[in-house]
Design a protein around this motif. Sequence first.
Motif, PDB file in Angstrom:
ATOM      1  N   PRO A  27       0.801  -1.234   0.000  1.00 52.91           N
ATOM      2  CA  PRO A  27       0.000   0.000   0.000  1.00 52.91           C
ATOM      3  C   PRO A  27       0.823   1.269   0.000  1.00 52.91           C
ATOM      4  CG  PRO A  27      -0.022  -1.028   2.168  1.00 52.91           C
ATOM      5  CD  PRO A  27       0.642  -2.010   1.251  1.00 52.91           C
ATOM      6  N   ARG A  28       2.027   1.216   0.558  1.00 42.84           N
ATOM      7  CA  ARG A  28       2.875   2.409   0.647  1.00 42.84           C
ATOM      8  C   ARG A  28       4.277   2.059   0.184  1.00 42.84           C
ATOM      9  NH1 ARG A  28       0.065   1.668   5.075  1.00 42.84           N
ATOM     10  NH2 ARG A  28       1.840   0.657   6.082  1.00 42.84           N
ATOM     11  N   GLU A  29       5.008   3.074  -0.252  1.00 43.84           N
ATOM     12  CA  GLU A  29       6.385   2.844  -0.684  1.00 43.84           C
ATOM     13  C   GLU A  29       7.277   2.434   0.475  1.00 43.84           C
ATOM     14  OE1 GLU A  29       7.743   6.218  -2.846  1.00 43.84           O
ATOM     15  OE2 GLU A  29       6.104   6.116  -4.292  1.00 43.84           O
ATOM     16  N   SER A  30       6.841   2.692   1.698  1.00 40.13           N
ATOM     17  CA  SER A  30       7.607   2.276   2.875  1.00 40.13           C
ATOM     18  C   SER A  30       7.232   0.871   3.332  1.00 40.13           C
ATOM     19  CB  SER A  30       7.378   3.265   4.025  1.00 40.13           C
ATOM     20  OG  SER A  30       5.998   3.323   4.373  1.00 40.13           O
TER      21      SER A  30
ATOM     22  N   PHE B 153      15.871 -17.036  -4.400  1.00 39.52           N
ATOM     23  CA  PHE B 153      15.824 -15.723  -5.044  1.00 39.52           C
ATOM     24  C   PHE B 153      17.177 -15.065  -4.840  1.00 39.52           C
ATOM     25  CE2 PHE B 153      14.405 -11.068  -4.491  1.00 39.52           C
ATOM     26  CZ  PHE B 153      14.643 -10.786  -5.827  1.00 39.52           C
ATOM     27  N   GLY B 154      17.820 -14.708  -5.946  1.00 39.05           N
ATOM     28  CA  GLY B 154      19.139 -14.103  -5.837  1.00 39.05           C
ATOM     29  C   GLY B 154      19.389 -13.075  -6.921  1.00 39.05           C
ATOM     30  N   GLU B 155      20.023 -11.970  -6.556  1.00 35.82           N
ATOM     31  CA  GLU B 155      20.436 -10.933  -7.496  1.00 35.82           C
ATOM     32  C   GLU B 155      21.906 -10.624  -7.260  1.00 35.82           C
ATOM     33  OE1 GLU B 155      16.890  -7.962  -8.199  1.00 35.82           O
ATOM     34  OE2 GLU B 155      17.024  -8.362  -6.054  1.00 35.82           O
ATOM     35  N   ASP B 156      22.581 -10.118  -8.289  1.00 38.71           N
ATOM     36  CA  ASP B 156      24.016  -9.860  -8.137  1.00 38.71           C
ATOM     37  C   ASP B 156      24.313  -8.433  -7.703  1.00 38.71           C
ATOM     38  OD1 ASP B 156      23.442  -8.543 -10.500  1.00 38.71           O
ATOM     39  OD2 ASP B 156      25.260  -9.199 -11.535  1.00 38.71           O
ATOM     40  N   SER B 157      23.280  -7.672  -7.351  1.00 39.19           N
ATOM     41  CA  SER B 157      23.470  -6.321  -6.825  1.00 39.19           C
ATOM     42  C   SER B 157      22.496  -6.091  -5.686  1.00 39.19           C
ATOM     43  CB  SER B 157      23.240  -5.271  -7.924  1.00 39.19           C
ATOM     44  OG  SER B 157      23.223  -3.968  -7.372  1.00 39.19           O
ATOM     45  N   ALA B 158      23.010  -5.610  -4.570  1.00 39.95           N
ATOM     46  CA  ALA B 158      22.134  -5.246  -3.454  1.00 39.95           C
ATOM     47  C   ALA B 158      21.585  -3.837  -3.661  1.00 39.95           C
ATOM     48  CB  ALA B 158      22.896  -5.331  -2.133  1.00 39.95           C
ATOM     49  N   PHE B 159      22.431  -2.943  -4.142  1.00 38.21           N
ATOM     50  CA  PHE B 159      22.018  -1.548  -4.322  1.00 38.21           C
ATOM     51  C   PHE B 159      20.869  -1.436  -5.332  1.00 38.21           C
ATOM     52  CE2 PHE B 159      22.579   2.440  -6.811  1.00 38.21           C
ATOM     53  CZ  PHE B 159      22.163   3.328  -5.831  1.00 38.21           C
ATOM     54  N   LEU B 160      20.947  -2.191  -6.421  1.00 40.04           N
ATOM     55  CA  LEU B 160      19.930  -2.131  -7.465  1.00 40.04           C
ATOM     56  C   LEU B 160      18.939  -3.280  -7.368  1.00 40.04           C
ATOM     57  CD1 LEU B 160      21.999  -1.037 -10.616  1.00 40.04           C
ATOM     58  CD2 LEU B 160      20.481   0.345  -9.208  1.00 40.04           C
TER      59      LEU B 160
ATOM     60  N   PHE C 146      15.697  -1.117  -4.471  1.00 41.23           N
ATOM     61  CA  PHE C 146      16.077   0.191  -4.988  1.00 41.23           C
ATOM     62  C   PHE C 146      14.921   1.160  -4.773  1.00 41.23           C
ATOM     63  CE2 PHE C 146      16.608   3.417  -8.320  1.00 41.23           C
ATOM     64  CZ  PHE C 146      17.910   3.815  -8.053  1.00 41.23           C
ATOM     65  N   GLN C 147      15.130   2.145  -3.886  1.00 42.79           N
ATOM     66  CA  GLN C 147      14.092   3.090  -3.484  1.00 42.79           C
ATOM     67  C   GLN C 147      12.894   2.378  -2.851  1.00 42.79           C
ATOM     68  OE1 GLN C 147      14.507   6.477  -3.793  1.00 42.79           O
ATOM     69  NE2 GLN C 147      16.528   6.198  -4.705  1.00 42.79           N
ATOM     70  N   LYS C 148      13.125   1.167  -2.338  1.00 47.79           N
ATOM     71  CA  LYS C 148      12.066   0.393  -1.694  1.00 47.79           C
ATOM     72  C   LYS C 148      12.654  -0.279  -0.456  1.00 47.79           C
ATOM     73  CE  LYS C 148      10.320  -0.666  -6.330  1.00 47.79           C
ATOM     74  NZ  LYS C 148      11.581  -0.333  -7.025  1.00 47.79           N
TER      75      LYS C 148
ATOM     76  N   HIS D  54      13.219  12.449  -3.692  1.00 46.87           N
ATOM     77  CA  HIS D  54      13.391  11.063  -3.248  1.00 46.87           C
ATOM     78  C   HIS D  54      12.275  10.145  -3.724  1.00 46.87           C
ATOM     79  CE1 HIS D  54      16.686  12.486  -0.829  1.00 46.87           C
ATOM     80  NE2 HIS D  54      15.902  13.386  -0.258  1.00 46.87           N
ATOM     81  N   HIS D  55      11.324  10.682  -4.451  1.00 43.64           N
ATOM     82  CA  HIS D  55      10.294   9.834  -5.046  1.00 43.64           C
ATOM     83  C   HIS D  55      10.901   9.124  -6.251  1.00 43.64           C
ATOM     84  CE1 HIS D  55       6.728   8.663  -7.343  1.00 43.64           C
ATOM     85  NE2 HIS D  55       6.053   8.763  -6.209  1.00 43.64           N
ATOM     86  N   TYR D  56      10.783   7.784  -6.283  1.00 43.73           N
ATOM     87  CA  TYR D  56      11.508   6.999  -7.278  1.00 43.73           C
ATOM     88  C   TYR D  56      11.132   7.344  -8.707  1.00 43.73           C
ATOM     89  CZ  TYR D  56       7.464   3.895  -8.032  1.00 43.73           C
ATOM     90  OH  TYR D  56       6.245   3.380  -8.363  1.00 43.73           O
ATOM     91  N   GLN D  57       9.911   7.849  -8.952  1.00 46.90           N
ATOM     92  CA  GLN D  57       9.507   8.199 -10.308  1.00 46.90           C
ATOM     93  C   GLN D  57       9.825   9.655 -10.638  1.00 46.90           C
ATOM     94  OE1 GLN D  57       8.282   5.883 -12.392  1.00 46.90           O
ATOM     95  NE2 GLN D  57       8.132   7.281 -14.123  1.00 46.90           N
TER      96      GLN D  57
END
Length: 677
Positions: free
Chosen positions: A285-288, A310-317, A322-324, A650-653
Motif C-alpha cells: 500500500p505504501r512505498e515504505s 531468489f538471488g540478485e548480483d546487486s544489493a544496491f539495485l 532500490f528506493q524500496k 526522493h520519489h523513485y519516479q
Amino acid sequence: MSQQVKCKGIRARIGAATRYRYLFLLATVCGSAFLLLSMHHGGELLLLAREPLATAWHHHYDLLDDDAFTINTEGCTIPGMQPLDDTIKKYVIPPSSLKACHETNFSLLHNNATHIWIKNEYLEYFRNPIGDVNLTCCYRGFYRPSSIADIYSKKVDDRVKYKSCIYFVDSIEVVNEYVQVTCEYNFRSIYEQYFLFAPKKPLMTNGDNFVEINQNKSYNIIIMGMDAISRLNFHRTMPKTLAFLQKREAIELKGYNKVGDNTFPNLAPVLFGIKVTDLKRTCWPRESSTFDNCPFIWEWYKDAGYYTAFGEDSAFLGTFNFQKFGFSGTPTDYYIRTFVHEAEVHTGNNKDFNTFICMGNKYFYKVLLDYIESLTNTLKDSRLFGFFWEVTMSHDYLNYPVAMDDDYENFLINLDRSEYLNDTILILLSDHGIRWGDIRFTKQGRLEERLPLAYMLLPPTFRENYDLAHNNLKINSQRLTTPFDLHAMLADLVNLDKIKNENIQKLMATSYSHQSSISLFLPIPKNRTCETAGIDDHWCTCHKYHKVPQDSAAALEAAGNLIRHLNYLLRGHEPICAKLKLASILDVTELEAGTPAEHEAGWKEYMVVVRTTPGDGVFEATLRHDHREWKLGGTISRLNLYGEQSHCMHHYQLKLYCYCLDKFGSSNAVRPSYLFK
C-alpha cells in the motif's frame, strides 16, 4: 511472416548481391577487431581475449527473405529489424572501458565446496615472504538474523550478524553459508575475501498446504534474468550463449513486449501476475511497505514441495530494494541478499555508474552464476524453483553483455553435462532493452527497448509428454506476448496435469482471447492487440510510424502538451523543482495504431521527444489527441542521465523529471551519478 535471424553457417535464401553486401559489412566491422579488450592481464578477462571479434563479438548474420516483420499477425505487426542495422551499427563497439577486477590473477585464498585454503605461492604479491609464519587468516561466518530490531527501518532487509573469528594458517573447513575471511601479516590487514556456499537446508513448508512432490511429474524451474538486454542485443553481444540455446531448440519469444518503463513494473507481472498499480491496492500500500505479504509465484511452488531461491548480483539495485524497503522476513529458502550486500560494502570495486561490478577479484555476475550451479548440485535430488537476476554488467551499457558470453555458455554447458537440464525448464529473459544512450535516439533503439530477450529451454521429456503445450509455445514465439503470459505459464507448471493434452484441448475450446494474461501453453490469438494484451500505447511496438515535421503546428502542440504534463507531475514540488520549459523538439512521430473505435473517431497518437530547460533533460512520451484534449499514454521516459540534478527528490519516479533548484541554481551543468533503475 516473422523476421528470422540465423547465425553464420545456416543456409540462407538470399540473393548473391544481398549476401555479398552482408559479407562486406562483416569484413568492414571485423577489420578493426584486434582483441575484445586491451586490459590488465586479468584471468577473468583473458577469456574475452582468446578469440578475435570475428567469432566472439561481431557475429555474421544472414537474413532470410521474410524479414519484413518481427511478428506479423492480424492484431499486431512489429517491424523487422537486423541486429546490425545501418542506423545502430556505429553504437555496437567493444566495451573498451570495462576493467578487470582487483587482483584477478593472484587471489590469496581459494576454495571448493567444503574448504578454504591459502595459496602460499601468491604470498609475495601481498608483501609477505613465502611461508612466513606471521600470516594468519580469520574465518567468520555471518547470517541474516531472524530477530528484527526495527521492523519499520529502511535497512530492515540489510540486517546481518557475524560470528566469532576462527583463525587458521593453511586451510579451514567450511561450516557456514556466508563467509568472510580476512588475513593479517604482522598485525596488518592485507587481504579480505567473501565466500558464498549452497549447503543443503531442511525443506521448510507452509503448514497444511504442503504436499509431497512427485519428481516423476515435475520439473525444476530456473528463471535467469539479465537486466536491460533486448532480444537483438542478446543476438549481437552473446552469440555463443545464443548458439547453445538454438542448438538445444530453445524457443524464442520474438514478440515479447514489455509492459512498463523499468525493471519493477516488468517483473511484477511475472512474479505476481498483476500490475504495480494493483500491487499497491493489495499487498504494497505504501512505498515504505515491505513485500512480505505479496503473492509471489514461488509460494505456489513451495506449497507443491519445491525448494525456493531468489538471488540478485546487486544489493544496491535490487528489484525490491532500490528506493524500496525489500523484505522483513526471508522470502525464499535460499535468499542471498545478505551476502551480496556485505560483499558489496566491504569488497566491492570497479564501480561503473550505478554499482560495483566486482566482488574482490571476481565479477558479481560470475558470483551469481557459480552460486546457481552450486545450488543445482546441492539440490540435485530435490526440486527447485529459482529466480535469479543479473544487473551489474548489463544495466548501464549496451555492449557490456559481451563480457558475460563465455561464462553463460560454460554455465549452460556444465548444467547440460551434469544432466540437470534433463529435469529442468530454464527461462532466460530480460525486463527491457537498454533505456538510455545514443541508440535510444534511433527507431530501432526505441523498438528494441520495448522488446526484451525471452527464451524457453525445455527438456526432451517435456516435448514428448506434453507435445500440445509445447507446440502451442512454439506457435506463440511468433505472437504478441507479455510478462503476464509468462506468469500464467509458470502457474500451469506447478501442476503438470493442467497441461496434459486432454486438458489443453479443453482449455483451447473455451473463450479466453479477451484475457490479458494467457498461458503460453495455449495459442495466443492471432488478432491480439496491445490493448487486449494490457500493453499501454506508449510501450506498444505494433504501430506503424510516420514522421511529423518538427516545425509543424501538430509537432509544436504535441511538444507543448508534453511539457505541461511534465510540470503537472511535479505539482506541489515547486519549492524544490524548477518549472520545465521547452528547449527544442527532437522528434515527433505519428503512430498509426489500427482502426479507431467509434467513440475514438478522429484521434491521433504521437511519439514525442523533447529537450527541456533547465537541465537539458530529454524526455519521450506517447500522447493521444482527439481534437478536444491531449491525454498521456503510459509514463514519460527520460532518455539521458539525470546525474545529481534530482538529488533533492526522493520519489523513485519523480527523480526522472525534477531539476533541483537549491544546488544548481540557474546552471545547466550535469554531473552524472546514477540512472534510475
